[in-house]
Write a protein that holds these residues in place. Structure first.
Motif, PDB file in Angstrom:
ATOM      1  N   THR A 288      -8.170   2.568   9.297  1.00  0.00           N
ATOM      2  CA  THR A 288      -6.820   2.992   8.915  1.00  0.00           C
ATOM      3  C   THR A 288      -5.791   1.951   9.341  1.00  0.00           C
ATOM      4  O   THR A 288      -6.038   1.166  10.255  1.00  0.00           O
ATOM      5  CB  THR A 288      -6.465   4.353   9.553  1.00  0.00           C
ATOM      6  N   SER A 289      -4.645   1.966   8.648  1.00  0.00           N
ATOM      7  CA  SER A 289      -3.589   0.966   8.897  1.00  0.00           C
ATOM      8  C   SER A 289      -4.200  -0.429   8.933  1.00  0.00           C
ATOM      9  O   SER A 289      -3.957  -1.216   9.834  1.00  0.00           O
ATOM     10  CB  SER A 289      -2.866   1.267  10.219  1.00  0.00           C
ATOM     11  N   VAL A 290      -4.982  -0.723   7.919  1.00  0.00           N
ATOM     12  CA  VAL A 290      -5.801  -1.941   7.921  1.00  0.00           C
ATOM     13  C   VAL A 290      -4.970  -3.210   7.777  1.00  0.00           C
ATOM     14  O   VAL A 290      -5.352  -4.278   8.272  1.00  0.00           O
ATOM     15  CB  VAL A 290      -6.887  -1.852   6.823  1.00  0.00           C
ATOM     16  N   GLY A 291      -3.812  -3.118   7.088  1.00  0.00           N
ATOM     17  CA  GLY A 291      -2.926  -4.282   6.978  1.00  0.00           C
ATOM     18  C   GLY A 291      -3.629  -5.518   6.456  1.00  0.00           C
ATOM     19  O   GLY A 291      -4.327  -5.484   5.450  1.00  0.00           O
ATOM     20  N   ARG A 292      -3.465  -6.622   7.201  1.00  0.00           N
ATOM     21  CA  ARG A 292      -4.047  -7.890   6.753  1.00  0.00           C
ATOM     22  C   ARG A 292      -5.359  -8.249   7.460  1.00  0.00           C
ATOM     23  O   ARG A 292      -5.842  -9.369   7.336  1.00  0.00           O
ATOM     24  CB  ARG A 292      -3.040  -9.023   6.956  1.00  0.00           C
TER      25      ARG A 292
ATOM     26  N   CYS B  36      -7.570   2.349   4.444  1.00  0.00           N
ATOM     27  CA  CYS B  36      -6.321   2.925   3.949  1.00  0.00           C
ATOM     28  C   CYS B  36      -5.148   2.179   4.568  1.00  0.00           C
ATOM     29  O   CYS B  36      -5.256   1.575   5.630  1.00  0.00           O
ATOM     30  CB  CYS B  36      -6.234   4.423   4.234  1.00  0.00           C
ATOM     31  N   ASN B  37      -4.051   2.212   3.852  1.00  0.00           N
ATOM     32  CA  ASN B  37      -2.820   1.574   4.288  1.00  0.00           C
ATOM     33  C   ASN B  37      -1.671   2.332   3.629  1.00  0.00           C
ATOM     34  O   ASN B  37      -1.867   3.014   2.622  1.00  0.00           O
ATOM     35  CB  ASN B  37      -2.819   0.100   3.871  1.00  0.00           C
ATOM     36  N   SER B  38      -0.474   2.223   4.175  1.00  0.00           N
ATOM     37  CA  SER B  38       0.650   2.974   3.614  1.00  0.00           C
ATOM     38  C   SER B  38       1.207   2.342   2.337  1.00  0.00           C
ATOM     39  O   SER B  38       2.065   2.935   1.682  1.00  0.00           O
ATOM     40  CB  SER B  38       1.769   3.107   4.653  1.00  0.00           C
TER      41      SER B  38
ATOM     42  N   SER C  12      -2.118  -5.115   0.952  1.00  0.00           N
ATOM     43  CA  SER C  12      -3.117  -5.381   1.985  1.00  0.00           C
ATOM     44  C   SER C  12      -4.274  -6.168   1.388  1.00  0.00           C
ATOM     45  O   SER C  12      -4.955  -5.694   0.466  1.00  0.00           O
ATOM     46  CB  SER C  12      -3.639  -4.067   2.581  1.00  0.00           C
TER      47      SER C  12
ATOM     48  N   LYS D 133     -10.842   2.080  -1.275  1.00  0.00           N
ATOM     49  CA  LYS D 133      -9.495   1.943  -0.708  1.00  0.00           C
ATOM     50  C   LYS D 133      -8.606   3.082  -1.177  1.00  0.00           C
ATOM     51  O   LYS D 133      -8.817   3.656  -2.242  1.00  0.00           O
ATOM     52  CB  LYS D 133      -8.885   0.608  -1.122  1.00  0.00           C
TER      53      LYS D 133
ATOM     54  N   SER E 248      -8.636   2.896  13.892  1.00  0.00           N
ATOM     55  CA  SER E 248      -7.310   2.395  13.526  1.00  0.00           C
ATOM     56  C   SER E 248      -7.089   0.991  14.078  1.00  0.00           C
ATOM     57  O   SER E 248      -7.579   0.649  15.155  1.00  0.00           O
ATOM     58  CB  SER E 248      -6.218   3.317  14.059  1.00  0.00           C
TER      59      SER E 248
ATOM     60  N   ASP F 294      -0.460   4.150  14.943  1.00  0.00           N
ATOM     61  CA  ASP F 294      -1.470   5.025  14.364  1.00  0.00           C
ATOM     62  C   ASP F 294      -2.403   5.594  15.437  1.00  0.00           C
ATOM     63  O   ASP F 294      -2.890   6.724  15.329  1.00  0.00           O
ATOM     64  CB  ASP F 294      -2.264   4.221  13.331  1.00  0.00           C
TER      65      ASP F 294
END
Length: 334
Positions: free
Chosen positions: A6-10, A31-33, A37, A46, A75, A80
């Motif tokens: 979660t909040s995987v970003g870059r 997942c990401n908001s 990403s 995803k 996370s 998160d």
């Protein structure tokens, strides 16, 4: 086994590490908001999630994990962590194990003032820290403290608004700027619990190190991997050498036994006159972990094995010393 980041970003490299571990025996979900990403390119599945502080965030994750038979959730983002830690039991009830430390430890890591108090209360060395700008000015006038002073958000991450004040004019300006930066970024959410949103620290002079304190899923310390920081970029280690610094390692083994955190704790350390000073604690995979991985440590594999109830040999979570790593920048078409 299915793993969700979660909040995987870059952090696409974390997706790759877990895919290598799982092979054909599971999938890596992310997942990401938002969809900005690069990790989305490499994941098996995803999804865009609600924002962390949205009331639908946890219900969304619970439903998604249940539908997709997610076995492990990890996370990669400080904010998160606390949200997941507080709802860990709800995930367990649907058969999903959240790899996260207890809320009390996550709070200590996320709040730099609590970090300072935790370290000093447990007899670790840490830079002198203050919440009151006027107290800093008073200490300097009394000769008990001197410029430069590090000014940064109390609940900061990614080096947002971290700056150095060389005199009182700097100190006042940077305090005002830090408060404005907090108000205009995601830092405002965690910072909303207090009026003391900025922390001031003495500026240590010495060699900076990073480290991974590796605990198993019961909180027992298994190993510490230390890296000498040779270059930084945007708050993350850019060039580092894996080293055998026993003084730092012994200190961090004791820290790991004290925190009893789960899996990785990323730490920043300054060596000052042979004494390790702990600056930061992050209860997650940090930007320096790829250097440990490069040296042979495979914590993703260890986490998967521990989650299966299996034992992990020391070699799996050890790294060769004396090697230097450089991060590269790649342009990837999506």
């Amino acid at each position: 086994m299915n793993v969700m980041l979660t909040s995987v970003g870059r952090r696409a490299y974390m997706v790759k590490y877990f895919k290598e571990v799982l092979g054909n025996n599971g999938k890596v979900f992310v997942c990401n908001s938002d969809d900005k990403s690069i990790a989305f390119k490499y994941a098996d599945e995803k999804v865009i999630s609600p924002l962390i502080y949205d009331s639908n965030y946890i219900p969304f994750l619970l439903e998604y994990c249940k539908e997709n038979r997610i076995d492990i959730v990890i996370s990669l983002f400080d904010i998160d962590l606390l949200m997941l830690a507080k709802h860990k039991k709800q995930f367990e009830e649907i058969g999903t194990k959240v790899i996260v430390s207890d809320p009390s430890i996550v709070e200590v890591c996320n709040d730099k003032w609590k970090t300072y108090k935790f370290l000093t209360d447990n007899d670790f060395h840490a830079p002198m820290s203050f919440l009151d700008m006027n107290e800093v000015i008073e200490k300097i006038s009394e000769g008990k403290l001197s410029y430069p002073i590090v000014v940064k958000p109390r609940y900061g991450c990614g080096s947002i608004s971290v700056a150095i004040a060389y005199d009182e004019e700097d100190l006042r300006y940077l305090t005002k700027k830090a408060n404005e930066d907090i108000a205009n970024s995601y830092l405002k959410y965690e910072s909303s619990v207090t009026t003391d949103k900025v922390i001031y620290q003495e500026c240590l002079k010495g060699q900076e190190y990073g480290a991974d304190i590796i605990n198993d899923l019961t909180g027992k310390t298994q190993n510490v991997i230390v890296r000498k920081k040779l270059a930084m970029r945007s708050g993350e280690t850019d060039i580092a050498q894996l080293v055998d610094e026993q003084n730092i390692k012994e200190t961090l083994v004791r820290l790991g036994k004290t925190t009893k955190h789960i899996a990785n704790m990323d730490c920043d350390i300054f060596m000052v006159n042979g004494i390790p000073y702990i600056l930061e604690m992050n209860a997650r995979f940090g930007g320096g972990y790829p250097f440990s991985h490069m040296g042979g440590c495979n914590l993703p594999k260890a986490i998967v094995e521990w989650a299966k109830g299996k034992t992990v040999d020391k070699d799996t979570i050890s790294a060769r010393t004396g090697i230097t790593g450089y991060k590269e920048i790649y342009i990837t078409e999506i």
